[in-house]
Every structure is written in C-alpha cells, then in structure tokens.
Design a protein around this motif. Structure first.
Motif, PDB file in Angstrom:
ATOM      1  N   ASP B  52       0.853  -1.193   0.000  1.00 18.93           N
ATOM      2  CA  ASP B  52       0.000   0.000   0.000  1.00 18.93           C
ATOM      3  C   ASP B  52       0.890   1.244   0.000  1.00 18.93           C
ATOM      4  N   THR B  53       1.455   1.555  -1.145  1.00 17.40           N
ATOM      5  CA  THR B  53       2.398   2.674  -1.265  1.00 17.40           C
ATOM      6  C   THR B  53       1.845   3.709  -2.251  1.00 17.40           C
ATOM      7  N   PRO B  54       2.371   4.938  -2.217  1.00 17.39           N
ATOM      8  CA  PRO B  54       1.944   5.945  -3.203  1.00 17.39           C
ATOM      9  C   PRO B  54       2.159   5.475  -4.641  1.00 17.39           C
ATOM     10  N   ASP B  55       3.260   4.766  -4.872  1.00 16.91           N
ATOM     11  CA  ASP B  55       3.530   4.269  -6.232  1.00 16.91           C
ATOM     12  C   ASP B  55       2.422   3.327  -6.712  1.00 16.91           C
ATOM     13  N   PHE B  56       1.945   2.480  -5.771  1.00 16.08           N
ATOM     14  CA  PHE B  56       0.873   1.549  -6.128  1.00 16.08           C
ATOM     15  C   PHE B  56      -0.361   2.313  -6.602  1.00 16.08           C
ATOM     16  N   TRP B  57      -0.718   3.371  -5.840  1.00  8.90           N
ATOM     17  CA  TRP B  57      -1.957   4.095  -6.153  1.00  8.90           C
ATOM     18  C   TRP B  57      -1.818   4.919  -7.428  1.00  8.90           C
ATOM     19  N   VAL B  58      -0.612   5.409  -7.703  1.00  9.73           N
ATOM     20  CA  VAL B  58      -0.398   6.132  -8.974  1.00  9.73           C
ATOM     21  C   VAL B  58      -0.658   5.192 -10.142  1.00  9.73           C
ATOM     22  N   GLU B  59      -0.069   3.983 -10.033  1.00  8.91           N
ATOM     23  CA  GLU B  59      -0.267   3.003 -11.109  1.00  8.91           C
ATOM     24  C   GLU B  59      -1.729   2.556 -11.180  1.00  8.91           C
ATOM     25  N   TYR B  60      -2.333   2.377  -9.998  1.00 11.42           N
ATOM     26  CA  TYR B  60      -3.733   1.923  -9.934  1.00 11.42           C
ATOM     27  C   TYR B  60      -4.669   2.907 -10.639  1.00 11.42           C
ATOM     28  N   SER B  62      -3.938   5.117 -12.758  1.00 13.26           N
ATOM     29  CA  SER B  62      -3.608   5.206 -14.192  1.00 13.26           C
ATOM     30  C   SER B  62      -4.324   4.120 -14.983  1.00 13.26           C
TER      31      SER B  62
END
Lengths: 71, 241
Positions: B52-60, B62
């Motif tokens: 559950d990281t910021p990178d995950f949510w950016v990709e999610y 997108s």
C-alpha cells in the motif's frame, strides 16, 4: 416511339457479401471485447503481449459489465 | 437489397446502441467495479502480493482510468459486433417477424435475441464483478459461456424450423424450453466460488442486466427506425415502355 420509366421495387434477397462482412465484424468484435487475452497483439509483440494484456485491460470493465467471464 | 446501405445502417445502429451501453455502464456498473477492485486491492495488501504505497496508487489510478475510458470504446466495438449478428438474423427473418412496420419487427427480434442469447445464458452463467474468478479457469469459463450462448441460439433457430412445420405451435416453445432446461443441468457450472459480499454481487448483476437490456432495446429501436426510413430493400429499376 419507346421510352423508359423508373419504378421502385422491393427485393428481399440477402446479398452474401453483406452477410460475410457482418459475420466477420461479429466474430472479430466479440473476440476483442469478450475473449482476447493478448492474442491479437501477440502477432506484433510476441509473448510479451500475453503479459501486457492491453486489449484485455481496455475492454476489462465492459467485459465484466456485459457478462463475459474475466480473470 | 442495397448492400452498402444495409451494412451501413446495421453497423450504425449497433455502434450507437453500444455507445449508449458504455455510457450507461459508467454510471450504473462502474461503482460496483470500483468496490470490487477495492476488495481485490485489500486482499493483495493482506497477502503481501502488493504494498500500500503511493507508487501503487499512482499506477492503480492510471490503469483504472484506462479501463473506465475503455467502457465507451469497448461498448462501441461490442455493440457493432452484436449489432452485426442482429442485422444478419434480421435479414433472414424480416419477412416472418410480427409487426406491420420495421420498428415493431426489430423490437420483436431484439426481444427474442435478448432472451435466447443473453437472458438464458445469464441464468446459467451470471455476470460476476472482479474478485470473483480464478485466472486459472478463465479459458474453461469463456468456453462454457460461449457454448451456452451458441446452444441457446442454435436451439432457437432449430425449434423455429419445427414451429414452421407443425400446427400446434406451442409445442415448439415447449420443446425449446425443455431442451434448454436439460442443457442447464447437463452443462457444468461456473467452477469458481463466490467470495465477494452478497450485496455487491446482486447489485452488480442487477445493474449489468439493466444496461445490457437497454443495449438490446436501443439496438432494436435504432435499426428499426433506420430501416423504416431508408428501407434498403427498395431499389429503383428502369423499365422500357
């Protein structure tokens, strides 16, 4: 003296070319939205297409909404 | 028949109905998909499959934007595809369909095809949101669903042939019903267990049924209106006098 007259008639035959074209559109469209798992792009991108699943992701939401099985 | 006009109105009606379907899904089905994918994400965080990281949510966000945008395009493609099948069936059945104009005829055919190639397969293999469905069984599930649609559709054509040849027309309907009931029990069920909350599943299925039903209504109505207006059957001939 002879002359010609334009009349409108009704022909109910179905042109085969139309049926073939529409059948092709049906099969292709159904495959793209309901079944592609990377198959189409694999022609160009090879095995990587089965990992990227671009068409699958693009049609993902409609695939679920229209009732097709998905992952 | 004017071939190009026939193809054009069939494709246009399917395309238009498909776009309507996609737009409607954005409002009616997407909320359920978001909830279901949210559950998937929680499961992935819990099992360590994703963090559950910021990178995950950016990709999610997108790829969710890509998927949601795809509703319209996929609706247009699917609508054009199913509309093409609708046009082919209409071309062969237009002289025997009930109704004194083409809007009534196409609506009658849309009702028949909605029942045979959508409702009956849905009863056997209902739509499921994300979180339901094992990737390992996808080919089996796709095969079963397509097979059931084909069985129902071809059975309808077969029993229509019987309908034409017998006096007791009701027997053809009973025969179709009995055959599909038998197929319902013969065909294997969906092998995947349903683990998502019941209200999510039922809400998703109701929304899905409504939007697909609107598609069939729109497809029938639009093609009927276009056929009535342009009538590809009528051609002008010049006759010598």
């Amino acid at each position: 003296m002879s002359y010609s007259k334009e009349i409108t008639v009704s022909k109910s035959g179905v042109p085969k070319i139309a049926l073939v074209a529409l059948a092709a559109v049906f099969v292709f469209g159904l495959f793209v939205v309901g079944y592609d798992q990377g198959h189409l792009f694999s022609v160009v991108f090879g095995e990587q297409a089965f990992a990227d699943l671009y068409i699958h992701e693009l049609t993902h939401d409609m695939r679920h909404a229209a009732g097709f099985p998905c992952h | 028949m004017k071939t190009s006009l026939f193809i054009a109105i069939v494709l246009l009606s399917g395309f238009s109905a498909g776009v309507i379907h996609g737009l409607l899904n954005l409002f009616m089905v997407e909320p359920f998909l978001d909830t279901a994918i949210g559950i998937e994400n929680k499961n992935m965080f819990a099992t360590g499959e994703a963090a559950d990281t910021p990178d995950f949510w950016v990709e999610y966000y997108s790829y969710r934007a890509w998927q949601k945008g795809g509703q319209i395009l996929a609706g247009a493609i699917l609508g054009t595809s199913v509309g093409s099948l609708f046009g082919v069936v209409l071309a062969y059945s237009r002289n025997v369909l009930p109704g004194n104009n083409f809007v009534k005829k196409t609506l009658a055919l849309a009702l028949i095809m909605w029942i045979t190639v959508y409702v009956i397969p849905f009863v056997k293999y209902p739509a499921n949101p994300p979180t339901v469905g094992d990737p390992e069984t996808i080919v089996l599930r796709q095969t079963l669903y397509l097979a059931f649609i084909a069985i129902s559709g071809f059975a309808a054509v077969g029993f229509y042939q019987l309908y034409k040849r017998i006096d007791k027309k009701l027997l053809a309907f009973i025969g179709y019903g009995a055959f599909m009931t038998a197929m319902f029990f013969v065909m294997p069920g969906n092998p995947d267990p349903i683990t998502a909350p019941e209200d999510l599943i039922s809400g998703f299925r109701i929304s899905s049924v409504i939007t697909v039903s609107v598609f069939w209504l729109a497809a029938g109505l639009i093609l009927g209106v276009l056929w009535q207006k342009f009538n590809p059957d009528k051609i002008k001939q010049t006759t010598p006098q």
